[in-house]
Write an enzyme that holds these catalytic residues in place. Structure first.
Site, PDB file in Angstrom:
ATOM      1  CD  GLU A   1       0.251   5.524  -0.987  1.00 11.16           C
ATOM      2  OE1 GLU A   1       1.080   5.509  -0.062  1.00 11.16           O
ATOM      3  OE2 GLU A   1      -0.977   5.568  -0.793  1.00 11.16           O
TER       4      GLU A   1
ATOM      5  CG  HIS B   1      -1.887   1.150   1.254  1.00  8.15           C
ATOM      6  ND1 HIS B   1      -2.862   1.289   2.191  1.00  8.15           N
ATOM      7  CD2 HIS B   1      -1.985   2.250   0.480  1.00  8.15           C
ATOM      8  CE1 HIS B   1      -3.536   2.410   1.983  1.00  8.15           C
ATOM      9  NE2 HIS B   1      -3.011   3.022   0.959  1.00  8.15           N
TER      10      HIS B   1
ATOM     11  CG  HIS C   1       2.515   8.637   2.424  1.00  7.28           C
ATOM     12  ND1 HIS C   1       2.140   8.947   3.711  1.00  7.28           N
ATOM     13  CD2 HIS C   1       1.385   8.225   1.793  1.00  7.28           C
ATOM     14  CE1 HIS C   1       0.837   8.717   3.860  1.00  7.28           C
ATOM     15  NE2 HIS C   1       0.356   8.282   2.707  1.00  7.28           N
TER      16      HIS C   1
END
Ligand SMILES: *[C@@H]1O[C@H](CO)[C@@H](O)[C@H](O)[C@H]1NC(C)=O
Ligand SMILES: *[C@@H]1O[C@H](CO)[C@@H](O)[C@H](O)[C@H]1NC(C)=O
Ligand SMILES: *[C@@H]1O[C@H](CO)[C@@H](O)[C@H](O)[C@H]1NC(C)=O
Ligand SMILES: *[C@@H]1O[C@H](CO)[C@@H](O)[C@H](O)[C@H]1NC(C)=O
Ligand SMILES: *[C@@H]1O[C@H](CO)[C@@H](O)[C@H](O)[C@H]1NC(C)=O
Length: 299
Positions: A136, A83, A140
């Site tokens: 993502e 993920h 992040h």
């Protein structure tokens, strides 16, 4: 009787009131400003959370979230996929979106695209893989400032590929006799991962609101800034489904209910098993018909 005279307010009172008001507003604005700038600038963090998920469970939760939601074929994969890698400050969520001057370049990961599609592919069908990877990365990846900087984006995604091979949950679980299509006590699953890696993992479940069945959905393991495996103790729980979750009593180790066995589903059937089909909205239809009739009759 003469009308009541409004009470006289002395100019001094007015001045004091205005001064107080300005003072209070300024200090309020100042603290908001501080909170916001702190939020914007404090990109410090403690651990990398490496989250792998079980595609069938992610798909179930996605389908349950909203009628009409569908999944990619990847939802029926029989191995765990990535993920994300999330730099995280203990006890909080994030930081996130640390550097907006680092946009996502698809070209940056072109050379590893096939591998990414294999181990880090989107499951929910509203997203193209580029959109998933872009998210993502921007949220992040831009915070992952201990990854090799040149080429930063490549390092980030390639780390996910490396870890998914090195920390293969499919193998770890199957070696412990934990296989898809069965139900387990979450502490059995937790111990299997702990025994394999020697550090405390964190397990996230998805609980179907209709059937109340619980599904193992994510397993998180944590790394230091220098990529050594560490305990996940102290990370704060949060997933996209956070708002409907209750604290389970599983402490820091899981949000899965300790009082219920959890499913490790084989595939992601459609519609999901717990789906309650809502009755036809007869009332609204009737109202619409009535309006139509009325407008026809009055025109
Ligand atoms: C996964 O497999 C099941 C059972 O074969 C099937 O019903 C379902 O539609 C598949 N799901 C996806 C997203 O392909
Ligand atoms: C954001 O990225 C740019 C480009 O690599 C870099 O020059 C800058 O120092 C970074 N800013 C922060 C706050 O890390
Ligand atoms: C993990 O192991 C399974 C089963 O051996 C295999 O199918 C899968 O490709 C492996 N995953 C990765 C990322 O290497
Ligand atoms: C979670 O971990 C933190 C830090 O290790 C600890 O202080 C806290 O008591 C733990 N909470 C629970 C519910 O175990
Ligand atoms: C799971 O195992 C733990 C520890 O052995 C036990 O306390 C718990 O009651 C079990 N839960 C279920 C649902 O069987």
């Amino acid at each position: 009787m003469p009308p009541m005279q409004p009470r006289k307010i002395s100019p001094t009172t007015v001045i004091i009131a205005i001064t107080l008001f300005i003072f209070v507003s300024c200090s309020l604005m100042n603290s908001f400003y501080k909170i916001i700038t702190n939020r914007l600038n404090d990109n410090s963090w403690d651990v990398y959370i490496f989250t792998q998920n079980w595609p069938a469970s992610v798909c179930l939760s996605w389908e349950e979230k909203q009628k009409g939601n569908a999944c990619f074929g990847a939802a029926n994969k029989t191995s765990w996929t990535v993920h994300g890698i999330w730099p995280t400050k203990l006890g909080t969520i994030g930081p996130s979106f640390c550097n907006m001057s680092l946009p996502f370049y698809p070209e940056g990961i072109y050379s590893i695209k096939d591998e990414l599609n294999e181990v880090w592919s989107p499951i929910e069908k509203h997203r193209k893989s580029n959109v998933f990877w872009k998210h993502e990365w921007e949220k992040h990846g831009t915070c992952a400032d201990t990854m090799p900087m040149y080429p930063f984006e490549y390092s980030y995604f390639n780390q996910g590929i490396k870890w998914s091979r090195q920390y293969n949950l499919t193998t770890v679980l199957s070696n412990a006799g934990i296989n898809p299509g069965k139900i387990y006590n979450v502490s059995t699953v937790w111990s299997a991962v702990k025994d394999a890696y020697g550090k405390n993992p964190h397990i996230v479940c998805f609980t179907d609101t209709a059937s109340k069945s619980s599904y193992i959905m994510e397993i998180r393991i944590c790394f230091s800034k220098t990529f050594e495996l560490v305990d996940c103790d102290g990370i704060k729980l949060q997933t996209r489904w956070d708002h409907r979750r209750k604290q389970s009593g599983g402490g820091n180790f899981t949000d899965c209910s300790p009082n219920q066995l959890v499913e490790y589903p084989l595939t992601s059937p459609f519609p999901p098993p717990g789906t309650v089909q809502p009755p036809e909205d007869v009332f609204i239809l009737d109202v619409l018909k009535a309006i139509q009739l009325l407008s026809w009759a009055t025109s």
